[in-house]
Motif scaffolding. Structure first.
Motif, mmCIF file in Angstrom:
data_model
loop_
_atom_site.group_PDB
_atom_site.id
_atom_site.type_symbol
_atom_site.label_atom_id
_atom_site.label_comp_id
_atom_site.label_asym_id
_atom_site.label_seq_id
_atom_site.Cartn_x
_atom_site.Cartn_y
_atom_site.Cartn_z
ATOM 1 N N ALA A 179 10.624 13.778 -6.382
ATOM 2 C CA ALA A 179 9.918 12.654 -5.752
ATOM 3 C C ALA A 179 10.413 11.322 -6.306
ATOM 4 O O ALA A 179 10.640 10.372 -5.554
ATOM 5 N N TRP A 180 10.593 11.256 -7.613
ATOM 6 C CA TRP A 180 11.070 10.015 -8.230
ATOM 7 C C TRP A 180 12.491 9.694 -7.778
ATOM 8 O O TRP A 180 12.801 8.539 -7.459
ATOM 9 N N LEU A 186 7.942 1.969 -8.297
ATOM 10 C CA LEU A 186 8.107 3.406 -8.099
ATOM 11 C C LEU A 186 9.065 3.999 -9.130
ATOM 12 O O LEU A 186 8.844 5.115 -9.618
ATOM 13 N N ASP A 187 10.094 3.231 -9.487
ATOM 14 C CA ASP A 187 11.035 3.687 -10.504
ATOM 15 C C ASP A 187 10.335 3.836 -11.860
ATOM 16 O O ASP A 187 10.488 4.858 -12.534
ATOM 17 N N GLU A 188 9.538 2.852 -12.244
ATOM 18 C CA GLU A 188 8.816 2.901 -13.525
ATOM 19 C C GLU A 188 7.805 4.042 -13.559
ATOM 20 O O GLU A 188 7.723 4.784 -14.546
ATOM 21 N N GLN A 189 7.034 4.186 -12.508
ATOM 22 C CA GLN A 189 6.005 5.229 -12.478
ATOM 23 C C GLN A 189 6.621 6.621 -12.382
ATOM 24 O O GLN A 189 6.096 7.575 -12.957
ATOM 25 N N GLY A 190 7.734 6.745 -11.687
ATOM 26 C CA GLY A 190 8.430 8.029 -11.612
ATOM 27 C C GLY A 190 8.973 8.453 -12.968
ATOM 28 O O GLY A 190 8.829 9.615 -13.375
ATOM 29 N N ASN A 247 0.827 -1.199 0.000
ATOM 30 C CA ASN A 247 0.000 0.000 0.000
ATOM 31 C C ASN A 247 0.868 1.258 0.000
ATOM 32 O O ASN A 247 0.513 2.260 -0.599
ATOM 33 N N THR A 248 2.020 1.214 0.666
ATOM 34 C CA THR A 248 2.919 2.357 0.709
ATOM 35 C C THR A 248 3.480 2.666 -0.678
ATOM 36 O O THR A 248 3.564 3.828 -1.070
ATOM 37 N N GLU A 249 3.842 1.629 -1.430
ATOM 38 C CA GLU A 249 4.338 1.834 -2.788
ATOM 39 C C GLU A 249 3.266 2.462 -3.664
ATOM 40 O O GLU A 249 3.552 3.367 -4.453
ATOM 41 N N ASN A 250 2.052 1.968 -3.540
ATOM 42 C CA ASN A 250 0.951 2.508 -4.336
ATOM 43 C C ASN A 250 0.694 3.976 -3.997
ATOM 44 O O ASN A 250 0.475 4.798 -4.886
ATOM 45 N N THR A 251 0.734 4.295 -2.712
ATOM 46 C CA THR A 251 0.519 5.683 -2.291
ATOM 47 C C THR A 251 1.641 6.579 -2.788
ATOM 48 O O THR A 251 1.388 7.697 -3.259
ATOM 49 N N ASN A 252 2.876 6.107 -2.705
ATOM 50 C CA ASN A 252 4.002 6.896 -3.193
ATOM 51 C C ASN A 252 3.920 7.102 -4.708
ATOM 52 O O ASN A 252 4.225 8.198 -5.200
ATOM 53 N N ALA A 253 3.530 6.078 -5.449
ATOM 54 C CA ALA A 253 3.368 6.220 -6.900
ATOM 55 C C ALA A 253 2.252 7.217 -7.204
ATOM 56 O O ALA A 253 2.363 8.035 -8.128
ATOM 57 N N PHE A 254 1.167 7.162 -6.437
ATOM 58 C CA PHE A 254 0.076 8.126 -6.568
ATOM 59 C C PHE A 254 0.598 9.546 -6.387
ATOM 60 O O PHE A 254 0.297 10.447 -7.170
ATOM 61 N N LEU A 255 1.400 9.752 -5.353
ATOM 62 C CA LEU A 255 1.928 11.086 -5.052
ATOM 63 C C LEU A 255 2.901 11.572 -6.123
ATOM 64 O O LEU A 255 2.945 12.765 -6.433
ATOM 65 N N ILE A 256 3.681 10.661 -6.711
ATOM 66 C CA ILE A 256 4.599 11.048 -7.783
ATOM 67 C C ILE A 256 3.807 11.615 -8.960
ATOM 68 O O ILE A 256 4.171 12.641 -9.529
ATOM 69 N N HIS A 257 2.704 10.946 -9.306
ATOM 70 C CA HIS A 257 1.888 11.435 -10.419
ATOM 71 C C HIS A 257 1.199 12.756 -10.069
ATOM 72 O O HIS A 257 1.158 13.679 -10.890
ATOM 73 N N ILE A 258 0.668 12.862 -8.876
ATOM 74 C CA ILE A 258 -0.034 14.076 -8.453
ATOM 75 C C ILE A 258 0.919 15.271 -8.371
ATOM 76 O O ILE A 258 0.503 16.419 -8.528
ATOM 77 N N CYS A 259 2.206 15.020 -8.172
ATOM 78 C CA CYS A 259 3.193 16.111 -8.136
ATOM 79 C C CYS A 259 3.211 16.907 -9.439
ATOM 80 O O CYS A 259 3.712 18.034 -9.473
ATOM 81 N N GLY A 260 2.665 16.356 -10.513
ATOM 82 C CA GLY A 260 2.591 17.081 -11.776
ATOM 83 C C GLY A 260 1.758 18.345 -11.688
ATOM 84 O O GLY A 260 1.914 19.262 -12.498
ATOM 85 N N PHE A 261 0.876 18.432 -10.709
ATOM 86 C CA PHE A 261 0.053 19.630 -10.526
ATOM 87 C C PHE A 261 0.826 20.781 -9.883
ATOM 88 O O PHE A 261 0.314 21.889 -9.770
ATOM 89 N N ALA A 262 2.069 20.540 -9.455
ATOM 90 C CA ALA A 262 2.871 21.598 -8.842
ATOM 91 C C ALA A 262 3.206 22.698 -9.846
ATOM 92 O O ALA A 262 3.569 23.802 -9.451
ATOM 93 N N GLY A 263 3.059 22.415 -11.132
ATOM 94 C CA GLY A 263 3.289 23.435 -12.150
ATOM 95 C C GLY A 263 2.317 24.590 -12.051
ATOM 96 O O GLY A 263 2.579 25.679 -12.563
ATOM 97 N N TYR A 264 1.179 24.373 -11.409
ATOM 98 C CA TYR A 264 0.229 25.456 -11.194
ATOM 99 C C TYR A 264 0.650 26.359 -10.041
ATOM 100 O O TYR A 264 0.139 27.457 -9.900
ATOM 101 N N LEU A 265 1.593 25.891 -9.215
ATOM 102 C CA LEU A 265 2.031 26.660 -8.054
ATOM 103 C C LEU A 265 3.288 27.480 -8.315
ATOM 104 O O LEU A 265 3.422 28.584 -7.801
ATOM 105 N N TYR A 266 4.229 26.916 -9.088
ATOM 106 C CA TYR A 266 5.464 27.632 -9.389
ATOM 107 C C TYR A 266 6.000 27.163 -10.744
ATOM 108 O O TYR A 266 5.692 26.064 -11.186
#
Length: 146
Positions: A34-35, A45-49, A4-23
């Motif tokens: 994150a990757w 995590l390596d593949e998804q990153g 579950n931790t790997e899945n959550t971390n992979a989720f967060l790596i993808h969601i980090c793409g929205f940081a472009g709206y902040l800076y």
């Protein structure tokens, strides 16, 4: 089997793409960091990153190319009313917001808005698939990092 931790971390790596709206360049820098910090924990995590970073770099490149096509049309609408005199007495600064061309100011904004919506949907889809432990491959992604 992925934890579950790997899945959550992979989720967060993808969601980090929205940081472009902040800076600026956040959609590339944040998933890259994150990757880099999580890639040694598992192959998933390596593949998804890599996939998230490649998508965000590809998307930035596509936006740059689309913007470069827009510049000549924007300059043309700026200066279309310059008369052929040596003096600038008759110069009118006119930015045509209601141009009938495909690349008018509002047309370009509409195209970029649609592309941004598609990007957001793809990031959300990838994050949800990663949360479930599935590998997700973004469409039209150039593989900069292999």
């Amino acid at each position: 089997m992925k934890t579950n931790t790997e899945n959550t971390n992979a989720f967060l790596i993808h969601i980090c793409g929205f940081a472009g709206y902040l800076y600026p360049f956040g959609s590339i820098i944040t998933p890259l960091i994150a990757w880099q910090t999580l890639k040694n924990k598992s192959e998933f995590l390596d593949e998804q990153g890599k996939e998230a970073v490649n998508f965000n770099i590809s998307f930035a490149l596509y936006k740059l190319i689309l913007s470069s096509f827009y510049v000549p049309f924007a300059l043309g609408t700026f200066f279309k009313n310059i008369n052929n005199n040596s003096s600038f007495e008759w110069f009118e600064f006119n930015f045509d917001l209601y141009s009938n061309s495909l690349f008018g100011f509002l047309g370009f904004g509409s195209v970029m808005g649609i592309i941004m919506i598609i990007r957001a949907v793809l990031i959300i889809m990838a994050a949800l698939k990663a949360k479930e432990g599935e590998n997700y491959k973004y469409p039209l992604t150039i593989k900069f990092i292999k």
